[in-house]
Design an enzyme around this catalytic site. Structure first.
Site, mmCIF file in Angstrom:
data_model
loop_
_atom_site.group_PDB
_atom_site.id
_atom_site.type_symbol
_atom_site.label_atom_id
_atom_site.label_comp_id
_atom_site.label_asym_id
_atom_site.label_seq_id
_atom_site.Cartn_x
_atom_site.Cartn_y
_atom_site.Cartn_z
ATOM 1 N N HIS A 97 -60.274 27.887 54.492
ATOM 2 C CA HIS A 97 -59.327 28.297 53.457
ATOM 3 C C HIS A 97 -58.689 29.645 53.752
ATOM 4 C CE1 HIS A 97 -60.022 25.191 50.218
ATOM 5 N NE2 HIS A 97 -60.896 24.858 51.155
ATOM 6 N N ASP A 98 -59.328 30.457 54.566
ATOM 7 C CA ASP A 98 -58.720 31.722 54.963
ATOM 8 C C ASP A 98 -57.728 31.512 56.101
ATOM 9 O OD1 ASP A 98 -58.375 34.576 54.907
ATOM 10 O OD2 ASP A 98 -59.584 34.681 56.725
ATOM 11 N N VAL A 126 -54.133 29.806 55.745
ATOM 12 C CA VAL A 126 -53.079 30.497 54.996
ATOM 13 C C VAL A 126 -52.603 31.718 55.774
ATOM 14 C CG1 VAL A 126 -52.455 31.604 52.822
ATOM 15 C CG2 VAL A 126 -54.058 29.684 52.827
ATOM 16 N N SER A 145 -57.900 37.364 53.660
ATOM 17 C CA SER A 145 -57.139 37.467 52.406
ATOM 18 C C SER A 145 -57.805 36.652 51.297
ATOM 19 C CB SER A 145 -55.695 37.012 52.615
ATOM 20 O OG SER A 145 -55.639 35.663 53.046
ATOM 21 N N THR A 164 -69.347 16.367 56.451
ATOM 22 C CA THR A 164 -70.686 15.802 56.624
ATOM 23 C C THR A 164 -71.729 16.616 55.875
ATOM 24 O OG1 THR A 164 -72.218 14.887 58.267
ATOM 25 C CG2 THR A 164 -71.342 17.076 58.729
#
Length: 329
Positions: free
Chosen positions: A72-73, A76, A82, A199
Site C-alpha cells: 500500500h505504500d 502510491v 507516506s 496465502t
C-alpha cells in the site's frame, strides 16, 4: 556554402561539465543499493530483523501487516513511507482511505524506529523500515529470503487524493489490476505472484458479503460458501467489528502456494482472486504457481523487489523522519 562551426570557450565547457556532474550526483543520491547503511549504521538491518522477530512472537499478525504496508505504500507514487503519516491539521492521511481499510499495527513500526534511533539517530528512513520489515516478515511466515536494497528517503507529504488512482480495489476488473501493477513495472506473471501474498492473513467480512448475500456467487464452491457464511453471518457486517475469514483457512499463517490451489477449486475470498482463474491471461501463471511452490517463491521475490524499488526519493526530495507517523518539524 560553408557551414559555421561553433566553438565552446572554457567557461562553456566548465558549465557543461558542471551540469553533468550535478546530474550524476542527483542520480547517485536516488540510487538504492545493498547494505546502504553498512557505514552509517552497520547494525540497521540486524536491528530491524530482531524487532520483526520479537514482534512476530508477541503478535504473529504483525508479519502480515508488514507485507501489506509495503504494497500500500509502494503502489502510491513511491516507496516513501507516506502510508505511515497520521492526519493532522495541516496533513491528510492515506490511512483514512477506504482502500486502506483494515490496515493496522502501525504503532509497532514506531517500536522498530525507536530501536534504530537509539542506535543511530536520524540515519535510517521509515521507508526502509517498511521495506525491510516486509522482507523479514515474509521469512517469519516461511517465505523466501529476499535481498533488498536500501537508501529510500521519507516523503514529506501524504497522497490521500491519489490512493484510489494507484491501489487496485478487490473487485476491480483484472485488466485494471494488471494495468495498475504494470504502471510500477510489474508484469502479468509478477502481478499473479504478488497476489499470492493472499496465502496469509485475513479479509474482513465487509469485503466478502457481496459474494454471499442475497445469493451466493455461482463461482464460489458451495461448501466453501457455507463455511464463509459461518464467518460472516450478516449481509451488513459492522466494519468496526472483528468479523473476518482467513485467506487460507487451512494454513492461514504459513507462506505457501496453497492459495493458488484454493482459487483453482473456487475457494478464493475476493473477486480479484476468482478473476485470476477466470482470466485467460492470468490463469496459466496460477497453474504454474499451484504446481511449483519454489517457482512461486522465486517469482514473488523478483516482483517484490521491483515493487519495493518504485520511484525512490532522493535526499533533496524527502527527509529521514525522526518519528514515522509525523513529518519532521
Amino acid at each position: 556554402m560553408a557551414t559555421k562551426t561553433q566553438h565552446f570557450g572554457p567557461s562553456s565547457t566548465f558549465i557543461t561539465l558542471f551540469l553533468a556532474l550535478l546530474l550524476h550526483i542527483h542520480y547517485a543520491k536516488s540510487d538504492l543499493k545493498l547494505n546502504y547503511y553498512s557505514e552509517s549504521c552497520p547494525r540497521a538491518e540486524e536491528i530491524i530483523k530482531e524487532q520483526v522477530n520479537k514482534l512476530y512472537h508477541k503478535h504473529g499478525n504483525t508479519a502480515v501487516s508488514w507485507i501489506r504496508n509495503l504494497f500500500h505504500d509502494c503502489m502510491v507514487k513511491s516507496c516513501d513511507a507516506s502510508i505511515l503519516l497520521d492526519k493532522t491539521k495541516e496533513q491528510t492521511s492515506e490511512k483514512t482511505s477506504q482502500r486502506n481499510f483494515g490496515m493496522r499495527n502501525f504503532k509497532y513500526i514506531e517500536t522498530i524506529k525507536e530501536a534504530l534511533e537509539n542506535e543511530c539517530p536520524n540515519i535510517v528512513s521509515c521507508a526502509d523500515i517498511v521495506a525491510l520489515s516486509a522482507r523479514d516478515g515474509i521469512v517469519m511466515l516461511g517465505g523466501p529470503q529476499i535481498e533488498m536494497k536500501t537508501g529510500r528517503w521519507d516523503s514529506k507529504d501524504s497522497y490521500l487524493a491519489e490512493v484510489e488512482s494507484f491501489i487496485p480495489n478487490h473487485n476491480d476488473s483484472m485488466s485494471l489490476v494488471l494495468s495498475r501493477f504494470n504502471s510500477v513495472g510489474v508484469d502479468t506473471q509478477g502481478t499473479v505472484a504478488l497476489l499470492g501474498a493472499h496465502t496469509v492473513g485475513r479479509v474482513h467480512c465487509v469485503n466478502i458479503v457481496h459474494r454471499l448475500y442475497p445469493t451466493v456467487d455461482p463461482t464460489l464452491d458451495p461448501d466453501f460458501a457455507n463455511y464463509l457464511k459461518t464467518r460472516c453471518p450478516s449481509p451488513q457486517p459492522d466494519p468496526k467489528a472483528v468479523e473476518y475469514a482467513r485467506n487460507d483457512h487451512v494454513n492461514p499463517m504459513v507462506w505457501d502456494n496453497l492459495y493458488y490451489k484454493n482459487i483453482m477449486s473456487n475457494k478464493g475470498l475476493l473477486i480479484v482472486d476468482q478473476q485470476l482463474v477466470s482470466d485467460p491471461t492470468t490463469y496459466p501463471f496460477v497453474e504454474k504457481f499451484a504446481a511449483n511452490n519454489s517457482y512461486f517463491n522465486d517469482q514473488f521475490a523478483k516482483s517484490l523487489i521491483i515493487l519495493s524499488e518504485n520511484n525512490p526519493l532522493s535526499g533533496d526530495q524527502g527527509e529521514i523522519r525522526k518519528v514515522c507517523r509525523h513529518v519532521n518539524k
